[in-house]
Design an enzyme around this catalytic site. Structure first.
Site, PDB file in Angstrom:
ATOM      1  N   ASP A   1     123.344  54.926 102.118  1.00  0.00           N
ATOM      2  CA  ASP A   1     122.707  54.078 101.113  1.00  0.00           C
ATOM      3  C   ASP A   1     121.282  54.592 100.907  1.00  0.00           C
ATOM      4  O   ASP A   1     120.658  55.033 101.868  1.00  0.00           O
ATOM      5  CB  ASP A   1     122.669  52.647 101.672  1.00  0.00           C
ATOM      6  CG  ASP A   1     122.602  51.572 100.617  1.00  0.00           C
ATOM      7  OD1 ASP A   1     123.207  51.747  99.550  1.00  0.00           O
ATOM      8  OD2 ASP A   1     121.963  50.547 100.878  1.00  0.00           O
TER       9      ASP A   1
ATOM     10  N   TYR B   1     117.212  54.553 100.596  1.00  0.00           N
ATOM     11  CA  TYR B   1     116.155  53.680 101.112  1.00  0.00           C
ATOM     12  C   TYR B   1     115.834  52.620 100.059  1.00  0.00           C
ATOM     13  O   TYR B   1     115.835  52.893  98.857  1.00  0.00           O
ATOM     14  CB  TYR B   1     114.901  54.485 101.420  1.00  0.00           C
ATOM     15  CG  TYR B   1     115.071  55.523 102.512  1.00  0.00           C
ATOM     16  CD1 TYR B   1     115.402  55.151 103.814  1.00  0.00           C
ATOM     17  CD2 TYR B   1     114.875  56.872 102.247  1.00  0.00           C
ATOM     18  CE1 TYR B   1     115.539  56.097 104.827  1.00  0.00           C
ATOM     19  CE2 TYR B   1     115.006  57.831 103.249  1.00  0.00           C
ATOM     20  CZ  TYR B   1     115.339  57.436 104.541  1.00  0.00           C
ATOM     21  OH  TYR B   1     115.467  58.377 105.527  1.00  0.00           O
TER      22      TYR B   1
ATOM     23  N   PHE C   1     118.451  60.729 103.316  1.00  0.00           N
ATOM     24  CA  PHE C   1     117.529  60.794 104.453  1.00  0.00           C
ATOM     25  C   PHE C   1     116.114  61.234 104.069  1.00  0.00           C
ATOM     26  O   PHE C   1     115.210  61.189 104.900  1.00  0.00           O
ATOM     27  CB  PHE C   1     118.063  61.710 105.569  1.00  0.00           C
ATOM     28  CG  PHE C   1     119.325  61.199 106.209  1.00  0.00           C
ATOM     29  CD1 PHE C   1     119.284  60.138 107.106  1.00  0.00           C
ATOM     30  CD2 PHE C   1     120.555  61.764 105.903  1.00  0.00           C
ATOM     31  CE1 PHE C   1     120.449  59.656 107.692  1.00  0.00           C
ATOM     32  CE2 PHE C   1     121.724  61.295 106.477  1.00  0.00           C
ATOM     33  CZ  PHE C   1     121.674  60.237 107.375  1.00  0.00           C
TER      34      PHE C   1
ATOM     35  N   HIS D   1     125.003  58.318 114.470  1.00  0.00           N
ATOM     36  CA  HIS D   1     123.978  58.279 113.417  1.00  0.00           C
ATOM     37  C   HIS D   1     122.588  58.413 114.045  1.00  0.00           C
ATOM     38  O   HIS D   1     122.355  57.954 115.170  1.00  0.00           O
ATOM     39  CB  HIS D   1     124.092  56.949 112.661  1.00  0.00           C
ATOM     40  CG  HIS D   1     123.366  56.917 111.356  1.00  0.00           C
ATOM     41  ND1 HIS D   1     122.016  56.647 111.269  1.00  0.00           N
ATOM     42  CD2 HIS D   1     123.793  57.126 110.095  1.00  0.00           C
ATOM     43  CE1 HIS D   1     121.645  56.687 109.999  1.00  0.00           C
ATOM     44  NE2 HIS D   1     122.698  56.980 109.259  1.00  0.00           N
TER      45      HIS D   1
END
Length: 229
Positions: free
Chosen positions: A69, A71, A82, A191
């Site tokens: 998803d 930020y 990321f 993760h």
């Protein structure tokens, strides 16, 4: 009002995704996204929506790093998983990515969170969901983006050259089933989120990516992250 999402893609990606995307689903997603941009604060900005594809041409794509998803804070998301814009505080997951990169390949920890340098080398920094409402994590999940980005993964799977798929966390690891080409390489781990960092740190994904590329006769990725000019 609606957005023709395929028309917004760079031509090389549009050509590859068009046969793999359901037109009815894509139209519904385009209408939803257009309405959200019109009525809500949505990240990333619309002009950054397909930055992952713009910076990583289909023919040059050789690594996928899949996020979940965007930020959802102001000024963070800019269309690369990321990654955050230069000058924005580096988020916790990316801090752990940098920590692992330093331990894996002795790459100095960057002061910028902008990963465009990776994308420009053929790393597709793709989120499974490409938009989000401000301050509402996961708010655009289940609206059709998943089918759209699954098509991008399938398009990479169709490449005759080796592609390295980097899947961090349970959500991303579910996408491994889309990778059916025996010549591709899938690298899976926990993760980099602080919640699972102990299982992520020490997995050495960056050296594993470069080994897979070298074994396939492709150039390695320079994982250093210089500040943007």
């Amino acid at each position: 009002m609606s957005l023709d999402l395929l028309e917004l893609l760079p031509g090389d990606w549009r050509e590859r995704l068009d046969p793999l995307v359901d037109p009815i689903g894509a139209a519904a997603l385009g209408a939803f996204v257009a309405k959200e941009y019109e009525e809500q604060t949505v990240f990333p900005p619309r002009e950054d929506l397909f930055n992952a594809f713009r910076h990583c041409a289909y023919d040059k794509a050789r690594v996928l790093i899949l996020g979940q998803d965007p930020y959802h804070g102001p000024g963070q998301a800019h269309g690369l998983s990321f990654s955050v814009r230069d000058g924005v505080r580096i988020p916790p997951s990316l801090r752990n990515i940098y920590k692992e990169l330093a331990g894996d390949l002795d790459v100095p920890v960057s002061k910028t969170g902008d990963l465009t340098a990776w994308a420009d080398q053929g790393v597709l920094l793709l989120n499974a969901v490409l938009t989000v409402r401000a301050a509402e994590a996961g708010s655009h999940a289940g609206k059709g983006w998943e089918d759209f980005t699954d098509a991008a993964i399938r398009a990479l799977n169709d490449k005759p050259e080796c592609v390295v798929f980097v899947l961090w966390g349970a959500y991303a690891r579910k996408k491994a089933k889309l990778v059916t080409g025996a010549h591709h390489v899938v690298i899976e781990s926990a993760h980099p989120s602080p919640l699972s960092a102990k299982k992520f740190l020490g997995t050495r994904p960056f050296s594993a990516v470069n080994k897979a590329l070298a074994d396939a006769g492709q150039p390695e990725i320079d994982w250093a992250v210089p500040p943007r000019p």
